[in-house]
Design an enzyme around this catalytic site. Structure first.
Site, short mmCIF file in Angstrom:
data_model
loop_
_atom_site.label_atom_id
_atom_site.label_comp_id
_atom_site.label_asym_id
_atom_site.label_seq_id
_atom_site.Cartn_x
_atom_site.Cartn_y
_atom_site.Cartn_z
N TYR A 12 42.97 30.52 56.56
CA TYR A 12 41.97 29.68 55.88
C TYR A 12 42.44 28.22 55.78
O TYR A 12 41.79 27.31 56.31
CB TYR A 12 41.71 30.29 54.51
N SER A 126 52.53 26.42 45.59
CA SER A 126 51.38 26.83 44.79
C SER A 126 51.55 26.41 43.34
O SER A 126 52.68 26.38 42.83
CB SER A 126 51.27 28.35 44.90
N TYR A 151 53.86 37.15 43.99
CA TYR A 151 53.40 36.03 44.83
C TYR A 151 53.99 34.72 44.32
O TYR A 151 54.57 33.94 45.08
CB TYR A 151 51.86 35.98 44.83
N LYS A 155 56.84 31.82 45.90
CA LYS A 155 56.65 30.37 46.04
C LYS A 155 57.77 29.61 45.32
O LYS A 155 58.25 28.60 45.81
CB LYS A 155 55.26 29.96 45.52
N ASN A 181 43.63 25.75 43.42
CA ASN A 181 42.85 26.85 44.01
C ASN A 181 41.90 26.36 45.09
O ASN A 181 40.84 25.81 44.77
CB ASN A 181 42.10 27.60 42.92
N ASN A 201 39.89 36.01 46.88
CA ASN A 201 39.87 34.94 45.88
C ASN A 201 38.48 34.79 45.27
O ASN A 201 37.48 35.21 45.84
CB ASN A 201 40.33 33.61 46.50
N LEU A 202 38.48 34.13 44.11
CA LEU A 202 37.27 34.02 43.31
C LEU A 202 36.03 33.54 44.09
O LEU A 202 34.98 34.19 44.05
CB LEU A 202 37.52 33.09 42.12
C1 WQD Z 1 40.96 32.74 40.19
C2 WQD Z 1 40.43 33.15 38.84
C3 WQD Z 1 40.91 35.42 38.27
C4 WQD Z 1 38.37 37.36 41.22
C5 WQD Z 1 45.27 31.57 43.63
C6 WQD Z 1 45.72 31.94 44.98
C7 WQD Z 1 47.02 31.43 45.26
C8 WQD Z 1 47.18 30.05 44.72
C9 WQD Z 1 46.87 29.84 43.36
C10 WQD Z 1 47.52 28.47 46.41
C11 WQD Z 1 41.42 34.01 38.05
C12 WQD Z 1 39.42 35.20 38.35
C13 WQD Z 1 39.02 36.39 40.45
C14 WQD Z 1 37.38 38.17 40.60
C15 WQD Z 1 37.75 37.00 38.53
N1 WQD Z 1 47.52 28.94 45.27
N2 WQD Z 1 38.70 36.23 39.14
N3 WQD Z 1 37.11 37.96 39.28
O1 WQD Z 1 44.97 34.12 41.09
O2 WQD Z 1 44.41 31.72 40.53
O3 WQD Z 1 45.62 32.42 42.65
O4 WQD Z 1 45.59 30.26 43.26
O5 WQD Z 1 47.16 28.53 47.41
O6 WQD Z 1 47.20 31.46 46.62
O7 WQD Z 1 45.61 33.30 45.24
O8 WQD Z 1 43.16 32.83 42.37
O9 WQD Z 1 40.92 33.23 43.25
O10 WQD Z 1 42.40 35.22 42.73
O11 WQD Z 1 41.46 33.87 40.86
O12 WQD Z 1 37.46 36.88 37.34
O13 WQD Z 1 36.80 39.07 41.22
O14 WQD Z 1 39.28 33.98 39.03
O15 WQD Z 1 41.26 36.33 37.27
O16 WQD Z 1 41.29 33.68 36.71
P1 WQD Z 1 44.56 32.80 41.54
P2 WQD Z 1 41.96 33.84 42.38
#
Ligand code: WQD
Length: 343
Positions: A12, A126, A151, A155, A181, A201-202
């Site tokens: 990505y 990250s 994860y 990092k 993000n 991801n979200l």
């Molecule tokens: C975001 C928010 C979830 C899915 C990511 C990357 C990681 C990084 C840092 C760089 C959280 C919530 C998610 C869903 C939800 N950096 N959520 N329902 O965990 O912050 O980590 O950012 O590249 O690579 O993975 O990202 O998109 O998983 O979640 O409520 O079905 O959305 O709990 O608060 P995260 P994410």
């Protein structure tokens, strides 16, 4: 044209960054084993960049194969290392996959950098390295907290390994980019995230939910100490993130770095909650997000967003897109994926 080796160049962030590097006059050589990406993304990268794209479908953990690649491309001016596993919940379930892949791949790449005397590296770090923080927004010198997931631990370790490596080598420089993000897609609608095993991801999950490709969307926890009880993140458009890599590479090539290992936050400085992200999705798509509120997810930090003053001053970097642009472009890409799957 200066040559740059990009690991994870079909993933990505790697694919969008490659397109931006090519548009800025770099010759990009990609290494991507397709464990998390799909070969058909190649034609999208070529379409958007208007150039043939060379990818070696090689696993970074396979030393013999990467030696062959570096023998051919020892004239590279730098490496941008994207290739890594990136899902917080998956890392909680499969920690060893994360340690062997993310750490093993990095060490092999650094060995090549030393052996073939490649002077520069940019590393995908990250915001998760900060852990749960007391003071927001975070600055590059904010203290690192406990890694909340394997994860995040990979990092933190990756940064430390590069710092130690750079200190031990002569005339080598690194930029560590702490991504917040990433979301959205290339504005043309021709390039976006195309993972191998479903999205994690979200934003893409939200897009799947509104397009009907998924059942209900689950909010992971609504009892956090935030303005609406849901977690807060700093969503950054993928092309703004790509731009940060191109600028970092130029910064290194022009010898503008004041430190052999320089760290930058790359987020837009705006905290968005999960419920606010749902609203932005509804605004961009004109559709309702069918959602349910569920329990907290293991490994999540409560809230994080960036102070990007350092990147603005030293790289001249400034975000061009906001959360609404992210959702709009993500939706455009989702519609392409839908039309493709319907044949
Ligand atoms: C975001 C928010 C979830 C899915 C990511 C990357 C990681 C990084 C840092 C760089 C959280 C919530 C998610 C869903 C939800 N950096 N959520 N329902 O965990 O912050 O980590 O950012 O590249 O690579 O993975 O990202 O998109 O998983 O979640 O409520 O079905 O959305 O709990 O608060 P995260 P994410």
């Amino acid at each position: 044209m200066p040559k740059v080796i990009v690991s994870g160049g079909c993933g990505y962030i790697g694919s969008h960054s490659a397109v931006d590097l090519i548009a800025n006059g770099f010759d990009v050589i990609s290494i991507d084993s397709f464990i998390r990406s799909q070969p058909k993304i190649l034609k999208h990268i070529e379409h958007v960049s208007g150039k043939a794209y060379i990818n070696y479908s090689t696993d970074l953990c396979d030393k013999k194969q990467i030696v062959e690649l570096f023998n051919t491309h020892a004239d590279a001016v730098g490496i941008i290392h994207f290739a890594a596993l990136k899902s917080v919940p998956e890392s909680v379930k499969k920690p060893l996959d994360y340690y062997s892949n993310n750490i093993g791949g990095l060490c092999n790449l650094l060995e090549m950098m030393s052996e073939y005397n490649i002077p520069n590296i940019i590393f995908s770090s990250s915001c998760s390295v900060y852990g749960n923080v007391q003071t927001l927004p975070v600055k590059e010198d904010s203290p690192m907290g406990k890694a909340e997931s394997p994860y995040a631990a990979t990092k933190q370790m990756g940064e430390r390994i590069i710092e130690d490596f750079i200190r031990s080598e002569k005339d080598k420089n690194a930029v560590l980019l702490r991504y917040f993000n990433p979301g959205g897609a290339h504005p043309s609608g021709w390039l976006g995230e195309m993972p191998q095993n479903g999205v994690s991801n979200l934003i893409p999950i939200l897009m799947n939910a509104v397009s009907g490709a998924n059942s209900d969307f689950h909010v992971h926890g609504s009892d956090y100490p935030t303005r609406d009880g849901t977690c807060i993140r700093d969503y950054i458009h993928i092309m703004d993130l790509a731009d940060a890599h191109t600028r970092s590479l130029r910064h290194l090539l022009n010898g503008q770095n004041s430190n052999a290992c320089e760290i930058f936050n790359v987020g837009i400085g705006e905290g968005v909650s999960v419920l606010e992200a749902i609203k932005a999705t509804e605004l961009a798509t004109g559709l309702k997000v069918p959602y349910k509120v569920g329990p907290r997810r293991a490994g999540d930090v409560v809230a994080i967003y960036a102070d990007y003053t350092k990147a603005a001053h030293l790289l001249g970097w400034k975000p061009k897109y906001d959360i609404n642009d992210i959702m709009r472009t993500a939706w455009k890409w989702e519609q392409y994926l839908k039309s493709e799957s319907e044949g």
